[in-house]
Scaffold this motif. Structure first.
Motif, PDB file in Angstrom:
ATOM      1  N   GLU A   1      -0.408  -6.992   5.173  1.00  0.00           N
ATOM      2  CA  GLU A   1      -0.130  -8.243   5.870  1.00  0.00           C
ATOM      3  C   GLU A   1      -1.255  -9.262   5.725  1.00  0.00           C
ATOM      4  O   GLU A   1      -1.019 -10.458   5.562  1.00  0.00           O
ATOM      5  CB  GLU A   1       0.125  -7.976   7.357  1.00  0.00           C
TER       6      GLU A   1
ATOM      7  N   VAL B   1      12.625   9.269  20.006  1.00  0.00           N
ATOM      8  CA  VAL B   1      11.488  10.135  20.292  1.00  0.00           C
ATOM      9  C   VAL B   1      11.703  10.902  21.593  1.00  0.00           C
ATOM     10  O   VAL B   1      11.769  12.135  21.606  1.00  0.00           O
ATOM     11  CB  VAL B   1      10.187   9.316  20.373  1.00  0.00           C
TER      12      VAL B   1
ATOM     13  N   ARG C   1      14.019  13.695  19.687  1.00  0.00           N
ATOM     14  CA  ARG C   1      13.030  14.655  19.217  1.00  0.00           C
ATOM     15  C   ARG C   1      12.562  15.595  20.321  1.00  0.00           C
ATOM     16  O   ARG C   1      12.425  16.794  20.121  1.00  0.00           O
ATOM     17  CB  ARG C   1      11.809  13.960  18.612  1.00  0.00           C
TER      18      ARG C   1
ATOM     19  N   MET D   1       5.146 -15.926  13.345  1.00  0.00           N
ATOM     20  CA  MET D   1       5.368 -16.200  14.766  1.00  0.00           C
ATOM     21  C   MET D   1       4.785 -17.566  15.149  1.00  0.00           C
ATOM     22  O   MET D   1       5.340 -18.282  15.975  1.00  0.00           O
ATOM     23  CB  MET D   1       4.750 -15.092  15.621  1.00  0.00           C
ATOM     24  N   LEU D   2       3.654 -17.930  14.548  1.00  0.00           N
ATOM     25  CA  LEU D   2       3.058 -19.244  14.824  1.00  0.00           C
ATOM     26  C   LEU D   2       3.796 -20.356  14.082  1.00  0.00           C
ATOM     27  O   LEU D   2       3.934 -21.474  14.580  1.00  0.00           O
ATOM     28  CB  LEU D   2       1.580 -19.250  14.424  1.00  0.00           C
TER      29      LEU D   2
ATOM     30  N   ILE E   1       3.705 -11.182   9.657  1.00  0.00           N
ATOM     31  CA  ILE E   1       4.480 -11.410  10.885  1.00  0.00           C
ATOM     32  C   ILE E   1       3.694 -12.240  11.901  1.00  0.00           C
ATOM     33  O   ILE E   1       4.257 -13.092  12.589  1.00  0.00           O
ATOM     34  CB  ILE E   1       4.950 -10.060  11.472  1.00  0.00           C
ATOM     35  N   ASN E   2       2.377 -12.033  11.978  1.00  0.00           N
ATOM     36  CA  ASN E   2       1.580 -12.821  12.927  1.00  0.00           C
ATOM     37  C   ASN E   2       1.620 -14.305  12.579  1.00  0.00           C
ATOM     38  O   ASN E   2       1.663 -15.163  13.453  1.00  0.00           O
ATOM     39  CB  ASN E   2       0.139 -12.320  12.962  1.00  0.00           C
TER      40      ASN E   2
ATOM     41  N   LYS F   1       0.858  -1.187   0.000  1.00  0.00           N
ATOM     42  CA  LYS F   1       0.000   0.000   0.000  1.00  0.00           C
ATOM     43  C   LYS F   1       0.896   1.239   0.000  1.00  0.00           C
ATOM     44  O   LYS F   1       1.800   1.349   0.828  1.00  0.00           O
ATOM     45  CB  LYS F   1      -0.876   0.023   1.250  1.00  0.00           C
TER      46      LYS F   1
ATOM     47  N   LEU G   1      11.697 -10.238  18.442  1.00  0.00           N
ATOM     48  CA  LEU G   1      10.428 -10.699  19.022  1.00  0.00           C
ATOM     49  C   LEU G   1      10.458 -12.169  19.438  1.00  0.00           C
ATOM     50  O   LEU G   1       9.532 -12.647  20.068  1.00  0.00           O
ATOM     51  CB  LEU G   1       9.283 -10.497  18.015  1.00  0.00           C
ATOM     52  N   VAL G   2      11.498 -12.893  19.044  1.00  0.00           N
ATOM     53  CA  VAL G   2      11.516 -14.328  19.351  1.00  0.00           C
ATOM     54  C   VAL G   2      12.460 -14.635  20.510  1.00  0.00           C
ATOM     55  O   VAL G   2      13.342 -13.839  20.843  1.00  0.00           O
ATOM     56  CB  VAL G   2      11.895 -15.178  18.110  1.00  0.00           C
TER      57      VAL G   2
END
Ligand code: B12
Lengths: 346, 225
Positions: A92, A282, A286, A158-159, A154-155, A81, A203-204
């Protein structure tokens, strides 16, 4: 000593005039030249312009072709997109490999075949021509876990780690092969250092990192070294639980996010890897002031020790005050690698 | 080990087929549908939250555990529909805020709340104010849970809350917000009722809101008497 020599000297542990600064800029760079992000991400001329502006105006030591994680996926046929002034995003829900069986039929795209990957290779060529007398030219590819997530969703990925480890292995194999091909095209176009972004690997669990990700990151890094370029490995998020592996994987620069303190990284990784970062983009870069930024960078430098490059934890965000960006680079210019305890408040 | 204890274990370990089998077995042994929550599912998901906080569990582990919990609740839901003695703890409308496509955190929050006995209406990602207002009204929501992962999109949470006010629905719901860039003070400044730093905190918040409402109601009753 020019910027390029400075960074290379740091990587080779040779004497150096002052610290290098290599913050990641994307939307910030587009804004600097008043370009819409769509144009920045899809038109190499615009991107090169933005990178050169940031490097010259702020004294950043490198120029880079990083833009968004969708280049490779787009050329493979994934639905992307596009937005007028935001980074392109991968759809996704309708990910390319929503149906796993399609992997068997997937062919790595030709990096010079005229797609988004080609645009990136051309951006390298332009930056090489216009900047390499002074600046280090940085290429960009996605890491094994990140690109697998982009292709599969990504979801789902992960599975898959639990449901279908064999598929995960095959997918990462494919990704490594494709990315090395992309890396080669960028290196031939003039890259000094290859950035690898592998956000999903934070994330793992350590177990999955060691079982699936480490060997593939290593294959990528070894492959890039064999092609003659250096490697900057950038991982978003909290990487404390995989720090030990990141230290062994062979990257010349380990560039980690603000969530993972550099003293922890140094303890886990030993003295060899150059650490880059990692003030909060941030809350500190920033929203801070030149004074608080100087103090925060001095603290990073103290924790990392002499093998250190100044930067933020992740992309310099849009609307970061210019004075803050100047303060970031100024710290680098005013300090030698060994001057770690000088926390001047200028 | 009782069947419910076993069920709790297999949910924690993310074994969905076993969760399904044990749920059916316990039903056959005469366990009432309403007893599965306090007896297995809620403690299992509390434990998953604890392990996530302790960094024993990472995203894959949390997602498979939530899937196992769902394998059990899918069987129980139709059986509970006719049972007026067991009501869901409340209805939560959740989603990732407008402009934002990050949904892993939001999914985990939704799954933990579901595991804790709440009814979930998940609006997905890129949720604008109209969609939110419609859902809150249609579903008679008690809670709204909003997630934002980008500094550029967290500002849209303010617009969402303003839309709830404009629609006259703000008094009906407690709004909680979360996601990596969101902070307690930001949550206060936009008029949210609560901020949670992780998914277990979302459950704690929802439980606190219920406890407060109960206290408020008994205080009101005392006041009236
Ligand atoms: C995965 C990811 C993506 C995936 C998202 C896929 C998906 N389906 O979610 C993709 C590749 C699509 C993506 C895209 C982008 N991303 Co991104 N992404 C990440 C990443 C790696 C992980 C986020 C995550 O899932 N964390 C795990 C979950 C479990 O954590 P969490 O969401 O924080 O949720 C927990 C808590 O916050 C809390 N919580 C969450 N919601 C709620 C709600 C309530 C009510 C409560 C109580 C609690 C709560 O509970 C959760 C569980 O404990 C992070 C970096 C990182 N490692 O953190 C960057 C990151 C979030 N992304 C970032 C960016 C910049 C982008 C892009 C703009 C990148 C680009 N240049 O292309 C786009 C934007 C797309 C868009 N419009 O949204 C930045 C955000 C910077 C900022 N502060 O603004 C990050 C931080 C990376 C970085 N350091 O720069 N990204």
């Amino acid at each position: 000593m020019n910027s390029r020599e400075r960074v290379l000297a740091m990587l080779d542990a040779r004497a150096i005039d002052c610290l290098p600064a290599m913050p990641i800029t994307m939307m910030f760079a587009a804004d600097q030249i008043g370009a819409r992000y769509y144009d920045y991400a899809t038109n190499c001329r615009v991107q090169a312009e933005g990178q050169l502006r940031v490097a010259e105006k702020f004294g950043v030591d490198h120029v880079s072709v990083i833009s968004d994680p969708g280049c490779e996926a787009a050329d493979l046929g994934a639905v992307i997109k596009f937005f007028p002034d935001q980074p392109p995003a991968i759809d996704e829900e309708n990910a390319l490999l929503k149906d796993k069986t399609l992997l068997a039929r997937l062919k790595p795209p030709d990096p010079l075949g005229g797609g988004r990957m080609t645009n990136r290779v051309q951006a390298v060529r332009m930056l090489r021509e216009r900047a390499s007398k002074d600046k280090l030219v940085e290429g960009w590819i996605e890491g094994p876990c990140g690109e697998s997530a982009d292709l599969r969703g990504i979801n789902r990925l992960m599975l898959d780690f639990y449901d279908d480890p064999e598929f995960v292995r095959e997918l990462m194999d494919f990704v490594v092969q494709m990315e090395l091909c992309f890396a080669q095209a960028q290196i031939e176009a003039g890259v000094d250092i290859m950035g690898i972004g592998d956000p999903a690997s934070s994330l793992v669990s350590p177990r999955f990192y060691n079982e699936f990700v480490f060997a593939n990151q290593k294959k990528m890094i070894d492959g890039i070294h064999a092609l003659g370029a250096r490697v900057r490995l950038h991982i978003c998020g909290d990487t404390r639980h995989i720090a030990e592996g990141l230290g062994r994987v062979g990257a010349d620069i380990v560039d980690q996010d603000a969530l993972a303190p550099l003293d922890h990284a140094r303890r886990k990784m030993g003295l060899q890897p150059v650490l880059l970062g990692n003030i909060d983009p941030v809350r500190v870069l920033r929203e801070g002031t030149p004074e608080t930024i100087t103090t925060a960078i001095a603290e990073c430098h103290r924790q990392a020790g002499p093998r250190y490059i100044v930067g933020a934890g992740c992309e310099v965000v849009r609307d970061t005050p210019e004075a803050n960006m100047h303060a970031l680079v100024r710290y680098a210019r005013e300090h030698k690698p060994s001057e770690t305890r000088v926390a001047s408040g200028r | 080990m009782s069947t419910l204890d076993e069920l709790k274990e297999v949910i924690i370990n993310g074994n969905a087929p076993a969760a399904k089998r044990l749920t059916e077995a316990a039903l056959n042994q005469g366990t009432r549908p309403g007893d599965f929550f306090a007896g297995a599912i809620i403690p299992a998901m509390d434990e998953v939250g604890r392990r996530m906080r302790e960094c024993e569990f990472f995203i894959p582990e949390v997602l498979i555990a939530a899937r196992a919990a769902r394998a059990s609740t899918e069987i129980l839901k139709p059986l509970l529909a006719g049972d007026s003695s067991v009501r869901p703890a409340g209805t939560v409308v959740c989603g990732t805020i407008k402009g934002d496509l990050h949904d892993i955190g939001k999914n985990i929050v939704a799954m933990m709340l579901e595991g804790a006995g709440f009814r979930i209406v998940d609006l997905g990602v890129d949720v604008g104010p109209e969609k939110l207002v419609d859902a809150v009204r249609r579903e008679g929501a008690d809670f709204v849970a909003l997630s934002a992962l980008l500094t550029t999109t967290m500002v849209n949470m303010k617009g969402a809350i303003e839309a709830l006010i404009a629609a006259g629905l703000r008094q009906q719901v407690k709004v909680m917000v979360g996601g990596a860039p969101v902070t307690e003070s930001w949550a206060q400044s936009i008029g949210a009722d609560g901020y949670g730093k992780d998914a277990p905190a979302a459950v704690e918040l929802a439980r606190r809101f219920i406890a407060e409402a109960a206290r408020g109601m008994s205080a009101a009753r005392r006041g009236a008497a």
